[in-house]
Design a protein around this motif. Structure first.
Motif, PDB file in Angstrom:
ATOM      1  N   LYS A  32       0.815  -1.137   0.187  1.00 50.16           N
ATOM      2  CA  LYS A  32       0.044   0.098  -0.037  1.00 50.16           C
ATOM      3  C   LYS A  32       0.869   1.369  -0.162  1.00 50.16           C
ATOM      4  CE  LYS A  32      -4.296  -1.873   2.254  1.00 50.16           C
ATOM      5  NZ  LYS A  32      -5.188  -1.954   3.230  1.00 50.16           N
ATOM      6  N   ASN A  33       2.062   1.241   0.779  1.00 53.75           N
ATOM      7  CA  ASN A  33       3.014   2.309   0.744  1.00 53.75           C
ATOM      8  C   ASN A  33       3.513   2.378  -0.454  1.00 53.75           C
ATOM      9  OD1 ASN A  33       2.470   2.553   3.451  1.00 53.75           O
ATOM     10  ND2 ASN A  33       4.235   1.521   4.105  1.00 53.75           N
ATOM     11  N   ASP A  34       3.903   1.444  -1.194  1.00 48.56           N
ATOM     12  CA  ASP A  34       4.494   1.548  -2.646  1.00 48.56           C
ATOM     13  C   ASP A  34       3.565   2.047  -3.633  1.00 48.56           C
ATOM     14  OD1 ASP A  34       6.949   0.552  -1.695  1.00 48.56           O
ATOM     15  OD2 ASP A  34       6.438  -1.522  -2.131  1.00 48.56           O
ATOM     16  N   ILE A  35       2.386   1.784  -3.388  1.00 52.30           N
ATOM     17  CA  ILE A  35       1.274   2.206  -4.620  1.00 52.30           C
ATOM     18  C   ILE A  35       1.112   3.695  -4.220  1.00 52.30           C
ATOM     19  CG2 ILE A  35      -1.226   2.172  -4.875  1.00 52.30           C
ATOM     20  CD1 ILE A  35      -0.891  -0.767  -4.386  1.00 52.30           C
TER      21      ILE A  35
ATOM     22  N   SER B 297       1.175  -2.977 -11.381  1.00 50.19           N
ATOM     23  CA  SER B 297       1.962  -4.082 -11.220  1.00 50.19           C
ATOM     24  C   SER B 297       1.701  -4.387  -9.581  1.00 50.19           C
ATOM     25  CB  SER B 297       3.209  -4.273 -11.642  1.00 50.19           C
ATOM     26  OG  SER B 297       4.076  -5.237 -10.980  1.00 50.19           O
ATOM     27  N   LEU B 298       1.919  -3.361  -8.784  1.00 54.11           N
ATOM     28  CA  LEU B 298       1.851  -3.261  -7.338  1.00 54.11           C
ATOM     29  C   LEU B 298       0.563  -3.631  -7.047  1.00 54.11           C
ATOM     30  CD1 LEU B 298       4.049  -0.106  -6.448  1.00 54.11           C
ATOM     31  CD2 LEU B 298       4.483  -2.477  -5.757  1.00 54.11           C
ATOM     32  N   VAL B 299      -0.745  -2.881  -7.480  1.00 57.77           N
ATOM     33  CA  VAL B 299      -2.097  -3.263  -7.152  1.00 57.77           C
ATOM     34  C   VAL B 299      -2.246  -4.862  -7.352  1.00 57.77           C
ATOM     35  CG1 VAL B 299      -4.285  -2.775  -7.569  1.00 57.77           C
ATOM     36  CG2 VAL B 299      -2.878  -0.962  -7.595  1.00 57.77           C
ATOM     37  N   GLU B 300      -1.682  -5.349  -8.586  1.00 55.19           N
ATOM     38  CA  GLU B 300      -2.091  -7.016  -8.823  1.00 55.19           C
ATOM     39  C   GLU B 300      -1.510  -7.544  -7.730  1.00 55.19           C
ATOM     40  OE1 GLU B 300      -0.319  -7.301 -12.573  1.00 55.19           O
ATOM     41  OE2 GLU B 300      -2.022  -6.952 -13.622  1.00 55.19           O
ATOM     42  N   LYS B 301      -0.214  -7.417  -7.164  1.00 53.54           N
ATOM     43  CA  LYS B 301       0.467  -7.901  -5.934  1.00 53.54           C
ATOM     44  C   LYS B 301      -0.263  -7.973  -4.930  1.00 53.54           C
ATOM     45  CE  LYS B 301       5.426  -7.674  -7.269  1.00 53.54           C
ATOM     46  NZ  LYS B 301       6.610  -7.026  -7.115  1.00 53.54           N
ATOM     47  N   LEU B 302      -0.762  -6.780  -4.450  1.00 54.29           N
ATOM     48  CA  LEU B 302      -1.699  -6.460  -3.465  1.00 54.29           C
ATOM     49  C   LEU B 302      -3.078  -7.204  -3.315  1.00 54.29           C
ATOM     50  CD1 LEU B 302      -2.386  -4.795  -0.593  1.00 54.29           C
ATOM     51  CD2 LEU B 302      -3.323  -3.003  -2.156  1.00 54.29           C
ATOM     52  N   ILE B 303      -3.679  -7.173  -4.634  1.00 55.39           N
ATOM     53  CA  ILE B 303      -4.969  -8.189  -4.457  1.00 55.39           C
ATOM     54  C   ILE B 303      -4.538  -9.495  -4.334  1.00 55.39           C
ATOM     55  CG2 ILE B 303      -6.521  -9.050  -6.296  1.00 55.39           C
ATOM     56  CD1 ILE B 303      -6.403  -6.048  -7.604  1.00 55.39           C
ATOM     57  N   LYS B 304      -3.305 -10.074  -4.969  1.00 56.95           N
ATOM     58  CA  LYS B 304      -2.952 -11.500  -4.721  1.00 56.95           C
ATOM     59  C   LYS B 304      -2.583 -11.467  -3.298  1.00 56.95           C
ATOM     60  CE  LYS B 304       0.277 -14.729  -6.234  1.00 56.95           C
ATOM     61  NZ  LYS B 304       1.668 -14.841  -7.081  1.00 56.95           N
TER      62      LYS B 304
ATOM     63  N   GLN C  12      -9.636  -2.722  -4.746  1.00 59.21           N
ATOM     64  CA  GLN C  12      -8.556  -2.708  -5.438  1.00 59.21           C
ATOM     65  C   GLN C  12      -8.730  -3.247  -6.897  1.00 59.21           C
ATOM     66  OE1 GLN C  12      -5.589  -1.315  -4.383  1.00 59.21           O
ATOM     67  NE2 GLN C  12      -6.037  -0.972  -2.394  1.00 59.21           N
ATOM     68  N   MET C  13      -9.594  -4.267  -7.222  1.00 55.66           N
ATOM     69  CA  MET C  13      -9.867  -4.636  -8.429  1.00 55.66           C
ATOM     70  C   MET C  13     -10.586  -3.711  -9.181  1.00 55.66           C
ATOM     71  SD  MET C  13     -10.902  -8.706  -7.376  1.00 55.66           S
ATOM     72  CE  MET C  13     -11.043  -9.244  -9.341  1.00 55.66           C
ATOM     73  N   ALA C  14     -11.588  -3.032  -8.962  1.00 54.29           N
ATOM     74  CA  ALA C  14     -12.091  -1.892  -9.462  1.00 54.29           C
ATOM     75  C   ALA C  14     -11.069  -0.741  -9.888  1.00 54.29           C
ATOM     76  CB  ALA C  14     -13.372  -1.300  -8.597  1.00 54.29           C
ATOM     77  N   ASP C  15     -10.159  -0.325  -8.891  1.00 57.75           N
ATOM     78  CA  ASP C  15      -9.345   0.407  -9.063  1.00 57.75           C
ATOM     79  C   ASP C  15      -8.249   0.064 -10.313  1.00 57.75           C
ATOM     80  OD1 ASP C  15      -7.683   3.077  -8.456  1.00 57.75           O
ATOM     81  OD2 ASP C  15      -6.422   1.811  -7.479  1.00 57.75           O
TER      82      ASP C  15
ATOM     83  N   LYS D 126      -7.379   1.796 -13.889  1.00 53.84           N
ATOM     84  CA  LYS D 126      -5.866   2.100 -14.307  1.00 53.84           C
ATOM     85  C   LYS D 126      -5.591   1.313 -15.674  1.00 53.84           C
ATOM     86  CE  LYS D 126      -4.859   4.324 -10.572  1.00 53.84           C
ATOM     87  NZ  LYS D 126      -4.684   5.801 -10.572  1.00 53.84           N
ATOM     88  N   ARG D 127      -6.263   0.111 -15.928  1.00 57.52           N
ATOM     89  CA  ARG D 127      -5.842  -0.445 -17.057  1.00 57.52           C
ATOM     90  C   ARG D 127      -6.392   0.214 -18.391  1.00 57.52           C
ATOM     91  NH1 ARG D 127      -6.777  -6.550 -15.019  1.00 57.52           N
ATOM     92  NH2 ARG D 127      -4.448  -7.177 -14.517  1.00 57.52           N
TER      93      ARG D 127
END
Length: 413
Positions: free
Chosen positions: A56-59, A88-95, A209-212, A216-217
């Motif tokens: 979250k901090n990186d995002i 990429s960071l959001v995808e990691k966060l979702i995972k 996060q998925m909606a966000d 972004k995409r």
């Protein structure tokens, strides 16, 4: 016929043996309860883990950088690169959130099972205790001292005293275990409810996060369209790629000189011996392809007619279907999973002997840093992170301080 005293002695001995056995069972139950009741549930309850918070901090930092560079009218390529890093960071966060959510629900099930087992045990103990009370009532309400005084001989008085002491201890243990189970069940139910609330909260966070990510995409698509139709932006993209190559060189140098290298070499050697596989250096021309698809970018220098300039490709580009499997070409240890400018999501695998393979533009990464992988293991899927040409795999082979043409190392097809 046996003397009366002998019959009494035998019966009391049998009673004593039964009592001791029952006492041991109760003691073991109390011991087990002590182990389970003292379990640390902090892990289950602390799902806002450091990994999630770091992401979250990186995002947030990337978003600030993106906003700042937009205000300074930086190139579309740099905007896209920052946007892709955020994706990429959001995808990691979702995972990570999905993993935490799954763990929470798993622990809820575990607690429910433990509660069910303890409730069954509690029911059995209550029935046993009720039967004991009924038995005592039916046999009369003489006090313990009255039973001892009513003995017909001093031997009978001794045996009754000893037997009543054992029974009294069993009764105490029964009552203590019943109280202990009631407290344990109550605590576990509270823990279960807290974990369930946490899993629901994690699910909502993941959906947000998925909606966000979807937004972004769409932004990424718009930025890509600008780059593909603008020569200046295409030139910037090449510059960005060259900067990524330098970053990659620094990464490989760091991996080769880090303190864990000798440990990795030993792990790779043991793995190779166990699987009876050859060294990377001896498999030139025999390595399996990391993905299905057409090679659209060859290794080496090539002339770009549109930009009227020469560019260098440090690997090969394999065009494939979005979501197609990306596999490790040989066993090794994953040293790095990161995001690089011009490369997007990158996985680096150490194969020992100073040989490394690099897989970039990938998505939905299936491995972790320091994981041991075997040849043919799926490590990610075909994606377009860091690519302006759609879904493809950029694949490189580095060895002995130089880059090799991957097609000369892969099987002919």
């Amino acid at each position: 016929m046996k003397p009366f005293a002998t019959r009494i002695t035998n019966s009391l001995l049998l009673g004593s043996m039964f009592a001791r056995k029952f006492y041991l069972i109760l003691f073991s139950l109390v011991l087990v309860h002590g182990q389970t009741a003292d379990r640390d549930y902090d892990k289950e309850l602390n799902y806002q883990s450091k990994a999630v918070q770091d992401l979250k901090n990186d995002i947030e930092a990337t978003r600030k950088k993106l906003h700042s560079e937009k205000n300074r009218e930086q190139s579309t390529v740099r905007t896209l690169s920052n946007l892709e890093e955020e994706i990429s960071l959001v995808e990691k966060l979702i995972k990570q959130l999905k993993k935490e959510e799954s763990a929470a629900r798993g622990d809820v099930k575990k607690l429910e099972k433990e509660i069910s087992q303890q409730e069954t045990e509690l029911s059995d103990l209550r029935i046993r205790y009720a039967n004991r009370a009924i038995s005592v009532y039916k046999k009369g309400s003489l006090s313990d001292i009255e039973r001892v005084l009513s003995s017909t001989s001093w031997r009978q008085a001794v045996y009754r005293t000893k037997y009543q002491r054992i029974i009294s201890e069993i009764d105490k243990k029964l009552k203590s275990r019943i109280r202990s189970l009631l407290m344990s069940i109550g605590k576990k139910k509270l823990d279960s409810e807290a974990l369930l609330r946490k899993s629901i909260s994690l699910k909502k966070e993941r959906e947000k996060q998925m909606a966000d990510l979807s937004v972004k995409r769409k932004q990424k698509k718009q930025e890509l369209a600008k780059i593909r139709t603008n020569k200046t932006e295409l030139s910037h993209y090449i510059t960005e790629k060259e900067a990524g190559v330098k970053q990659l060189e620094e990464l490989i140098h760091k991996i080769k000189s880090d303190k864990d290298k000798s440990d990795r070499e030993e792990r790779i050697r043991r793995n190779r011996e166990a699987l009876r596989t050859k060294s990377f250096a001896s498999l030139k021309g025999q390595l399996p392809w990391p993905a299905n698809g057409e090679v659209v970018g060859k290794f080496g220098r090539k002339w770009n007619a549109e930009l009227k300039t020469t560019t260098e490709n440090t690997g090969i580009d394999i065009k494939g279907k979005p979501g197609a499997e990306i596999t490790a070409v040989m066993g090794g240890i994953v040293t790095t999973i990161t995001f690089l400018r011009g490369y997007g999501n990158v996985i680096i695998i150490d194969h020992g002997g100073d040989f490394f393979t690099i897989y970039s533009h990938v998505t939905n990464i299936q491995t972790n840093v320091d994981s041991e992988v075997r040849g043919g293991d799926v490590i990610a899927y075909m994606g377009d992170s860091g690519s302006v040409n759609g879904a493809q795999l950029h694949f490189e082979i580095w060895g002995k301080d130089q880059r090799f043409d991957p097609e000369k190392w892969l099987e002919k097809r």
